[in-house]
Design an enzyme around this catalytic site. Structure first.
Site: not given
Length: 330
Positions: A214, A210, A256-257
């Site tokens: 990514h 993550h 998103h992460d």
């Protein structure tokens, strides 16, 4: 002997950067993006297409990109990107085994006994050499991003290498410029780059999955699914999808992460982590990712969306939150 080819094939599959589970995640993320857009306007558009029709659209490959007329060339975009990123604060620089910088760092000792004039000439030569290498990196970065803009493929490992570990901010800048978001919504470009660099710094290099590479991969995949995957063309007739919604989806993919600890929701809940306590054991990671990202956006120097009308920002924020929370696939 018959088992050897199978073992070799399994080893090759295990060596791939992204597994079948990653592809499944991207597919689900895309479906959620489509359904989130539809549901967000369901109250005002009673004749919207049904959600289940979009899953087939996600799997459809071959439709052309619905590209906007470009107001800037790739060359001008890349030069601005390089200049702007150079002004951004560094974070967690990658370890270099050898580079011009490492060689130059020892130049003082190497030239300690060399006459002053020769030191000056050598220093000038070193600066020119570093400038040439920087130009080559910028050119390679331009070529890579230009090809990736209309393609399913983006080598994020190579992009990280040639962008000085700035794959997410490099891609973010190109997409938001080439898709016309900067011009259409009169976005503050300097604030935008400060925001995305702060987000990029929040993707910790110590996290083997993550991380910022990514994030760049997911953002590019979302971009490709909208164009090559036909999601944009499927949603446009509904009247609930436009530049604002596409920008929201790409922003959600980028963050998103954000600030991921490399720990699962279950682990955080079972260990009583402060994030689990804060979010009542519900979608702990996902709640933190989107909340922390919007917290960065609220900083005045980072708020590149400050010029959006209140209703537009509310819609973008709602879509981004729904999308990031939907990435909890447990």
């Amino acid at each position: 002997q018959q088992q050897q080819p199978q073992q070799q094939q399994q080893q090759q599959e295990s060596d791939l950067s992204f597994s079948a589970k990653d592809l499944q995640f991207l597919q689900v993320f895309a479906i959620k993006a489509a359904s989130a857009v539809v549901h967000s306007v369901a109250s005002t558009e009673p004749t919207l297409l049904r959600e289940e029709s979009f899953e087939g659209q996600v799997r459809h490959i071959g439709s052309d990109f619905a590209l906007r007329p470009r107001t800037t060339s790739y060359e001008s975009c890349a030069s601005t990107t390089t200049d702007q990123l150079a002004e951004m604060p560094e974070c967690a620089p990658r370890q270099r085994t050898s580079s011009c910088e490492s060689c130059a760092s020892g130049s003082g000792e190497m030239f300690a006994e060399v006459p002053t004039e020769m030191k000056r000439v050598a220093s000038h030569s070193s600066q020119r050499r570093r400038g040439c290498f920087a130009s080559v990196r910028a050119s390679n970065q331009l070529d890579l991003l230009s090809q990736a803009f209309g393609s399913w493929h983006l080598d994020v490992l190579e992009l990280a290498e040639i962008s000085d570990n700035k794959p997410l901010s490099s891609l973010f800048d190109v997409l938001f410029r080439e898709l016309g978001f900067v011009d259409t919504f009169a976005l503050d470009h300097k604030a935008m780059m400060r925001f995305v660099r702060s987000i990029e710094c929040g993707y910790h290099d110590s996290n083997t999955y993550h991380n910022r590479m990514h994030a760049a991969s997911v953002m590019h995949s979302m971009h490709a699914l909208f164009g090559l995957g036909g999601i944009a063309s499927a949603l446009e007739p509904s009247g609930g999808f436009g530049d604002l919604e596409r920008m929201a989806c790409l922003l959600a993919a980028a963050v998103h992460d954000y600030d991921h600890l490399g720990l699962t929701n279950g682990f955080l809940v079972n260990t009583g982590h402060e994030r689990a306590v804060l979010y009542n054991d519900q979608h702990v990671n996902e709640h933190h990712h989107v909340a922390a990202a919007f917290r960065e956006l609220t900083r005045s120097e980072n708020n590149f969306l400050a010029g959006l009308p209140r209703s537009s920002f509310g819609r973008l924020r709602s879509l981004a939150i729904d999308l990031v929370l939907s990435t909890d696939m447990a």
